[in-house]
Write a protein that holds these residues in place. Structure first.
Motif, PDB file in Angstrom:
ATOM      1  N   THR A  58       0.828  -1.199   0.000  1.00  0.00           N
ATOM      2  CA  THR A  58       0.000   0.000   0.000  1.00  0.00           C
ATOM      3  C   THR A  58       0.866   1.255   0.000  1.00  0.00           C
ATOM      4  N   ARG A  63      -2.353   4.679   2.850  1.00  0.00           N
ATOM      5  CA  ARG A  63      -2.218   4.441   4.282  1.00  0.00           C
ATOM      6  C   ARG A  63      -2.729   5.634   5.065  1.00  0.00           C
ATOM      7  N   TYR A 102      -5.060  -3.552   2.330  1.00  0.00           N
ATOM      8  CA  TYR A 102      -3.973  -2.842   3.002  1.00  0.00           C
ATOM      9  C   TYR A 102      -2.837  -3.828   3.229  1.00  0.00           C
TER      10      TYR A 102
END
Length: 194
Positions: A58, A63, A102
């Motif tokens: 990611t 993030r 993620y």
């Protein structure tokens, strides 16, 4: 204490607050890990294997978007942002495939710590018990792998989890199960074109 370990390490990588090098590019990806675990049941332990495939890690801006959603909008906002995030890999468990939205890695003196979060729970350990707690609100899964440079190591998994802001203390992960699952991890060989 084992859940606290998962929370501290997992969220330190999730929030990018750990010391040392934080990797957000594709320096190690794509890569696939096989992780074995034992799930405790009333009739004895059941062995299971999951596969964690990471196509890319990611990027920093994604993030930050997830972190901001959690901090300013709470868990519901975090879940919505997580489900809108690009798919960066998948978790295979039994007959199910779950999107990783993620994935971050953190280099350590012994190798790497990798944290992945899926946009759905993988399974509810203990959810079939007659007195099981409600499954509501457990809308993701978190996996943390600690591997050496060869890709072997250990890990922890909260197969049904929720993330909540905890004020100045950062975030807190609630695991549906009594404790996270311990994992034994190996990186699978990558097929190279001939």
């Amino acid at each position: 204490m084992r859940i606290s370990f998962l929370v501290v390490i997992g969220l330190a990588v999730l929030s990018g607050t750990t010391g040392g090098a934080q990797t957000s590019g594709t320096s190690s990806a794509p890569e696939t890990f096989s992780a074995s675990t034992q799930i405790k049941t009333a009739s004895g332990p059941i062995s299971a294997t999951i596969q964690v495939s990471i196509r890319r890690y990611t990027p920093e801006f994604d993030r930050k978007a997830l972190e901001d959603a959690l901090e300013h909008g709470g868990y519901a906002s975090f879940v919505n942002a997580l489900r809108r995030a690009p798919e960066v890999g998948s978790v295979l468990a039994g007959d199910g495939q779950f999107a990783i939205r993620y994935a971050r890695e953190h280099k350590t003196d012994k190798g790497r710590t990798i944290v992945v979060v899926t946009d759905k729970p993988v399974f509810f350990v203990g959810g079939a018990r007659p007195n099981a707690k409600s499954r509501a609100g457990y809308e993701s899964a978190l996996i943390q792998l600690q591997v050496n440079d060869a890709g072997a190591g250990t890990g922890m998994m909260a197969p049904a989890a929720r993330v909540k802001p905890a004020g100045e203390a950062g975030e807190r992960i609630h695991n549906y199960a009594d404790e996270p699952l311990a994992l034994k991890v190996t990186r699978q060989a990558v097929d190279t074109p001939r």
